[in-house]
Design a protein around this motif. Sequence first.
Motif, short mmCIF file in Angstrom:
data_model
loop_
_atom_site.label_atom_id
_atom_site.label_comp_id
_atom_site.label_asym_id
_atom_site.label_seq_id
_atom_site.Cartn_x
_atom_site.Cartn_y
_atom_site.Cartn_z
N ASP A 171 -128.77 -45.47 72.22
CA ASP A 171 -127.63 -46.29 71.81
C ASP A 171 -127.35 -46.02 70.33
N TYR A 172 -126.10 -45.76 69.99
CA TYR A 172 -125.72 -45.41 68.62
C TYR A 172 -125.02 -46.56 67.91
N ALA A 173 -125.26 -47.80 68.34
CA ALA A 173 -124.60 -48.97 67.76
C ALA A 173 -124.94 -49.15 66.28
N LEU A 174 -126.18 -48.89 65.89
CA LEU A 174 -126.55 -49.04 64.48
C LEU A 174 -125.84 -48.02 63.60
N GLN A 175 -125.73 -46.77 64.08
CA GLN A 175 -124.99 -45.75 63.32
C GLN A 175 -123.53 -46.15 63.19
N ARG A 176 -122.97 -46.68 64.26
CA ARG A 176 -121.57 -47.10 64.25
C ARG A 176 -121.36 -48.21 63.22
N ARG A 177 -122.24 -49.19 63.26
CA ARG A 177 -122.15 -50.31 62.33
C ARG A 177 -122.25 -49.84 60.88
N ALA A 178 -123.17 -48.92 60.61
CA ALA A 178 -123.35 -48.39 59.26
C ALA A 178 -122.12 -47.59 58.81
N LEU A 179 -121.55 -46.82 59.72
CA LEU A 179 -120.36 -46.04 59.39
C LEU A 179 -119.18 -46.96 59.07
N LEU A 180 -118.99 -47.99 59.86
CA LEU A 180 -117.90 -48.93 59.60
C LEU A 180 -118.11 -49.66 58.28
N ALA A 181 -119.35 -49.97 57.94
CA ALA A 181 -119.65 -50.60 56.64
C ALA A 181 -119.29 -49.65 55.50
N ASP A 182 -119.58 -48.36 55.68
CA ASP A 182 -119.23 -47.36 54.67
C ASP A 182 -117.72 -47.23 54.51
N ALA A 227 -116.47 -50.26 52.62
CA ALA A 227 -116.90 -50.22 51.22
C ALA A 227 -116.20 -49.10 50.45
N GLY A 228 -115.44 -48.26 51.15
CA GLY A 228 -114.72 -47.18 50.49
C GLY A 228 -115.53 -45.90 50.28
N ARG A 229 -116.74 -45.84 50.82
CA ARG A 229 -117.57 -44.64 50.68
C ARG A 229 -117.14 -43.54 51.63
N VAL A 230 -116.47 -43.91 52.72
CA VAL A 230 -115.96 -42.97 53.71
C VAL A 230 -114.49 -43.30 53.94
N GLY A 231 -113.64 -42.28 53.91
CA GLY A 231 -112.22 -42.50 54.11
C GLY A 231 -111.85 -42.61 55.58
N PRO A 232 -110.81 -43.37 55.89
CA PRO A 232 -110.37 -43.53 57.29
C PRO A 232 -110.02 -42.20 57.95
N GLU A 233 -109.52 -41.25 57.17
CA GLU A 233 -109.16 -39.95 57.75
C GLU A 233 -110.39 -39.19 58.26
N GLU A 234 -111.57 -39.55 57.75
CA GLU A 234 -112.80 -38.90 58.20
C GLU A 234 -113.29 -39.44 59.53
N VAL A 235 -112.92 -40.66 59.88
CA VAL A 235 -113.40 -41.27 61.12
C VAL A 235 -112.30 -41.39 62.18
N THR A 237 -110.83 -47.94 79.92
CA THR A 237 -110.48 -48.90 78.88
C THR A 237 -111.51 -50.02 78.86
N VAL A 238 -111.97 -50.35 77.65
CA VAL A 238 -112.96 -51.42 77.49
C VAL A 238 -112.30 -52.58 76.76
N GLU A 239 -112.93 -53.73 76.78
CA GLU A 239 -112.36 -54.94 76.20
C GLU A 239 -112.45 -55.00 74.68
N GLN A 240 -113.05 -54.00 74.08
CA GLN A 240 -113.26 -53.98 72.63
C GLN A 240 -112.05 -53.34 71.94
N THR A 241 -111.53 -54.01 70.93
CA THR A 241 -110.39 -53.50 70.16
C THR A 241 -110.89 -52.50 69.13
N CYS A 242 -110.06 -51.55 68.78
CA CYS A 242 -110.40 -50.53 67.80
C CYS A 242 -110.83 -51.20 66.48
N PRO A 243 -111.97 -50.79 65.93
CA PRO A 243 -112.44 -51.39 64.68
C PRO A 243 -111.64 -50.94 63.45
N MET A 244 -110.85 -49.89 63.58
CA MET A 244 -110.09 -49.39 62.44
C MET A 244 -108.67 -49.98 62.41
#
Length: 132
Positions: A9-20, A23-31, A48-55
Amino acid sequence: MLSPRQVVDYALQRRALLADVRAGRVGPEEVCDAGAYLHRAARFHGTTVEQTCPMCRKEPLAQVSWVFGESLRHVSGSARSTEDLEQLAAHHAEFTVHVVEVCRSCGWNHLVRSYVLGTGRRPRRGRRTAGG
């Protein structure tokens, strides 16, 4: 009925990426860089899943299952439906499935989980005879 093994499960990586991103450490164009092939796979093979896009928070995400494995030959590296996964799992010893979430609006994409499917039985090899 699918029986996934070796689930990652890559949920922790996802959460860390969204935090970055927040915080402005990663640009939206990169994700938000899903290519045309991934968009097409999301449209035709995605669930289709019930989760809305985090971006962009505009629409629900689609999850696409990609299959990889030597025994799959030309099918390896392609997107497959749940029905296809069941058929492949019944006929192949082992292959890996990578589930990617994709936003059809902004292009967000991220590996959600990976797992192994298949019968678990190695195919029998033909017997060799003397001189052959």
